[in-house]
Design a protein around this motif. Structure first.
Motif, mmCIF file in Angstrom:
data_model
loop_
_atom_site.group_PDB
_atom_site.id
_atom_site.type_symbol
_atom_site.label_atom_id
_atom_site.label_comp_id
_atom_site.label_asym_id
_atom_site.label_seq_id
_atom_site.Cartn_x
_atom_site.Cartn_y
_atom_site.Cartn_z
ATOM 1 N N UNK A 119 -3.234 13.029 9.585
ATOM 2 C CA UNK A 119 -3.667 12.076 10.619
ATOM 3 C C UNK A 119 -4.163 10.787 9.964
ATOM 4 N N UNK A 120 -4.626 10.906 8.721
ATOM 5 C CA UNK A 120 -5.091 9.715 7.993
ATOM 6 C C UNK A 120 -3.902 8.781 7.749
ATOM 7 N N UNK A 121 -2.778 9.348 7.313
ATOM 8 C CA UNK A 121 -1.586 8.525 7.058
ATOM 9 C C UNK A 121 -1.139 7.863 8.353
ATOM 10 N N UNK A 122 -1.087 8.635 9.419
ATOM 11 C CA UNK A 122 -0.600 8.103 10.693
ATOM 12 C C UNK A 122 -1.467 6.930 11.179
ATOM 13 N N UNK A 123 -2.786 7.098 11.105
ATOM 14 C CA UNK A 123 -3.661 6.007 11.557
ATOM 15 C C UNK A 123 -3.540 4.802 10.628
ATOM 16 N N UNK A 124 -3.376 5.066 9.337
ATOM 17 C CA UNK A 124 -3.235 3.952 8.400
ATOM 18 C C UNK A 124 -1.917 3.217 8.577
ATOM 19 N N UNK A 125 -0.851 3.946 8.917
ATOM 20 C CA UNK A 125 0.422 3.254 9.184
ATOM 21 C C UNK A 125 0.202 2.237 10.305
ATOM 22 N N UNK A 126 -0.499 2.670 11.346
ATOM 23 C CA UNK A 126 -0.759 1.801 12.499
ATOM 24 C C UNK A 126 -1.586 0.579 12.092
ATOM 25 N N UNK A 127 -2.698 0.877 11.427
ATOM 26 C CA UNK A 127 -3.674 -0.180 11.147
ATOM 27 C C UNK A 127 -3.163 -1.154 10.091
ATOM 28 N N UNK A 128 -2.769 -0.613 8.946
ATOM 29 C CA UNK A 128 -2.367 -1.503 7.851
ATOM 30 C C UNK A 128 -1.092 -2.258 8.220
ATOM 31 N N UNK A 129 -0.192 -1.574 8.933
ATOM 32 C CA UNK A 129 1.041 -2.233 9.387
ATOM 33 C C UNK A 129 0.709 -3.388 10.336
ATOM 34 N N UNK A 130 -0.182 -3.139 11.279
ATOM 35 C CA UNK A 130 -0.541 -4.196 12.250
ATOM 36 C C UNK A 130 -1.223 -5.368 11.575
ATOM 37 N N UNK A 131 -1.933 -5.101 10.466
ATOM 38 C CA UNK A 131 -2.660 -6.190 9.805
ATOM 39 C C UNK A 131 -1.835 -6.842 8.692
ATOM 40 N N UNK A 151 -4.034 8.414 -2.038
ATOM 41 C CA UNK A 151 -3.551 9.781 -2.248
ATOM 42 C C UNK A 151 -4.032 10.691 -1.113
ATOM 43 N N UNK A 152 -3.189 11.646 -0.757
ATOM 44 C CA UNK A 152 -3.553 12.594 0.312
ATOM 45 C C UNK A 152 -3.555 14.013 -0.230
ATOM 46 N N UNK A 155 0.854 -1.191 0.000
ATOM 47 C CA UNK A 155 0.000 0.000 0.000
ATOM 48 C C UNK A 155 0.890 1.242 0.000
ATOM 49 N N UNK A 156 0.772 2.065 -1.056
ATOM 50 C CA UNK A 156 1.567 3.297 -1.137
ATOM 51 C C UNK A 156 0.688 4.473 -0.711
ATOM 52 N N UNK A 157 1.079 5.128 0.373
ATOM 53 C CA UNK A 157 0.344 6.309 0.851
ATOM 54 C C UNK A 157 1.151 7.530 0.402
ATOM 55 N N UNK A 158 0.528 8.352 -0.439
ATOM 56 C CA UNK A 158 1.299 9.361 -1.174
ATOM 57 C C UNK A 158 0.811 10.784 -0.910
ATOM 58 N N UNK A 159 1.750 11.689 -0.716
ATOM 59 C CA UNK A 159 1.407 13.107 -0.633
ATOM 60 C C UNK A 159 1.838 13.719 0.683
ATOM 61 N N UNK A 160 0.967 14.514 1.246
ATOM 62 C CA UNK A 160 1.310 15.294 2.436
ATOM 63 C C UNK A 160 1.239 14.445 3.704
#
Ligand code: NCD
Length: 371
Positions: free
Chosen positions: A187-199, A239-240, A177-182
Motif C-alpha cells: 500500500x506504501x508503493x501504491x500511495x507513493x505512485x499517486x503522490x510522487x507522480x502527481x507532484x 526499499x520495501x 524515484x525508484x520504489x523497489x521490492x514487493x
C-alpha cells in the motif's frame, strides 16, 4: 521551511475540502502540497528542546476524542498517531485488534457502530482488507484517517515520504524515484505512485516479475525487473519489505536468493546518483531487502528522518481534518456532500478498470463478515 501557497489556493481553491483522508487518489496536487506545507511547522515544533522549557504541547485538539482503531499490527504508525494526537492536546484512545470484540466474532461494521456511539471526533483506522476503511468511514459521523488498508493505500506514509524527500532534496518535481521490492503487496508503493507522480517525480517500480502487479503499465510508472537498471541514476531509492503476511504462496525462491538479486547493496547503489537518498517505510528486514550498513549510513539513509516526519505529517492531518468540527477561523466550508468519495474512488483512477492490480474495493457484505 516555509513554502508559498500553491497558485490554485492563492486563487481561492479550498486547501482541503474533504471530510476524510482515505487515500491520495482523490486529492488534487495542491491539497497534497497543503498537507506537506502544514506539516513543516510541526517539524520545528517537535524539535523543541525541553531544557529551554518549551513543552511539546499545543491545545488545539483539547476536548476532542481521537480513537486509533488498529485491526492489524503496527509499531511506528500507531505510536506516531498517538504522539501526534497527544501533542495537539486530544484525548487519545487506542483500540488494538487483540483487545477488541472483533476477536469475539463481532463484525467490523458492528465495531464501527459501537465506536460511533461513543461520539469520537476523529478515528484513525488500520485494517488488513483493502477498502475496509472506506466502508467503516461511511458508517461514522466523524473524520476518518486511513492508516493503511490491505494492499490498497497508506496516505500518511506517502505524505511523510514526500516531506522527507522535499526537505532533503529541496524539491520533488523532476526527481527520479525508484520504489523497489514487493510492489504487489504494498500500500506504501501504491500511495507513493499517486503522490510522487502527481507532484511531478519520475517514478519507477523495480521488482521481480512475480512481485509486480499484472497491469503495472497502467500505473503510470516505469517498470524494471533488473535492479541495476532500475537504480541507474535514481535520486531516491525506496526499499520495501517482502510482505509475507499478505502473500498467499511463494513469490520468491528464498530470502537469500532474493537478497542476491534484489537486495540493496553497496555495489548496487553505485548505479544510482552519487547523492542518492535511501528510504524505507519500516519495518526493515536487514539482509533481505537491504544491507544493514546502508540503512545505518546517515549520510545516505533517511530511515529515522522518515519516522520523525511521520509525527509532523500526522499532526498536520489531525489538525486539518478537525478544522471544520472545531469551527477553526478562516477555514472555508467543506464540499456539500457528506460522502465526497464514491465507493470506488479509493482505487487510483488508473486502477479502476484493470483486473489484477491491487484488489477491487470489497463488497460491503464481504467486509461486514471480515473479522
Ligand atoms: C508499512 C505498512 O504497514 O504498510 N509500514 C508502515 O506503515 N511503517 C510497510 C510494511 O509493513 O512493510
Amino acid at each position: 521551511m516555509t513554502h508559498a501557497p500553491h497558485p490554485a489556493i492563492a486563487a481561492g481553491a479550498h486547501p482541503f475540502p474533504h471530510l476524510h483522508l482515505l487515500g491520495l487518489s482523490a486529492l488534487k496536487p495542491w491539497e497534497m502540497l497543503f498537507l506537506l506545507d502544514e506539516a513543516e511547522q510541526w517539524v520545528e515544533f517537535n524539535r523543541r528542546p525541553k531544557n529551554l522549557g518549551e513543552a511539546k504541547h499545543d491545545n488545539r485538539l483539547a476536548g476532542l476524542t481521537q480513537i486509533n482503531a488498529f485491526f492489524e499490527n503496527s509499531t511506528r504508525t500507531l505510536l506516531s498517531f498517538e504522539i501526534a494526537g497527544k501533542r495537539l492536546g486530544a484525548d487519545v484512545v487506542n483500540l488494538g485488534v487483540s483487545g477488541s470484540s472483533v476477536k469475539k466474532g463481532e463484525t467490523l461494521l458492528d465495531t464501527a457502530l459501537t465506536l460511533n456511539a461513543m461520539h469520537p471526533d476523529l478515528i484513525v483506522i488500520r485494517h488488513g482488507s483493502s477498502g475496509a476503511v472506506q466502508l467503516i468511514a461511511e458508517k461514522l459521523d466523524c473524520p476518518v484517517l486511513n492508516a493503511g488498508d490491505g494492499r490498497h493505500e497508506h496516505p500518511t506514509q506517502a505524505l511523510l515520504d514526500a516531506l522527507t524527500i522535499r526537505r532533503r532534496k529541496g524539491r520533488i518535481e523532476g526527481l527520479t524515484v525508484a520504489i523497489c521490492g514487493d510492489i504487489l503487496h504494498s500500500r506504501v508503493a501504491r500511495s507513493n505512485f499517486q503522490l510522487l507522480g502527481s507532484l511531478g517525480a519520475k517514478v519507477r517500480a523495480v521488482a521481480p516479475p512475480t512481485l509486480l502487479p499484472t497491469n503495472i503499465d497502467a500505473l503510470g510508472v516505469d517498470c524494471f525487473t533488473n535492479m541495476d537498471d532500475g537504480l541507474a541514476g535514481a535520486d531516491v531509492v525506496m526499499m520495501l519489505r517482502l510482505q509475507t503476511e499478505r502473500m498467499d504462496g511463494a513469490y520468491v525462491p528464498s530470502t537469500r536468493e532474493y537478497f542476491r538479486f534484489y537486495g540493496l547493496t553497496e555495489a548496487r547503489l553505485r548505479h544510482a546518483a552519487p547523492d542518492v537518498l535511501v528510504m524505507h517505510p519500516g519495518p526493515m528486514n536487514r539482509g533481505v531487502e537491504i544491507d544493514g550498513r546502508i540503512a545505518d549510513d546517515i549520510t545516505r539513509s533517511a530511515v529515522t528522518e522518515q519516522v520523525e516526519m511521520g509525527v509532523a505529517v500526522r499532526m498536520a492531518c489531525l489538525d486539518v481534518l478537525t478544522r471544520t468540527r472545531r469551527g477553526a477561523k478562516d477555514w472555508p466550508p467543506l464540499l456539500p456532500s457528506r460522502h465526497q468519495e464514491g465507493p470506488l474512488s479509493l482505487l487510483p483512477s488508473r486502477l479502476r478498470e484493470g483486473p489484477g492490480v491491487g484488489e477491487p474495493a470489497p463488497s460491503p457484505d464481504a467486509i461486514g463478515q471480515a473479522r
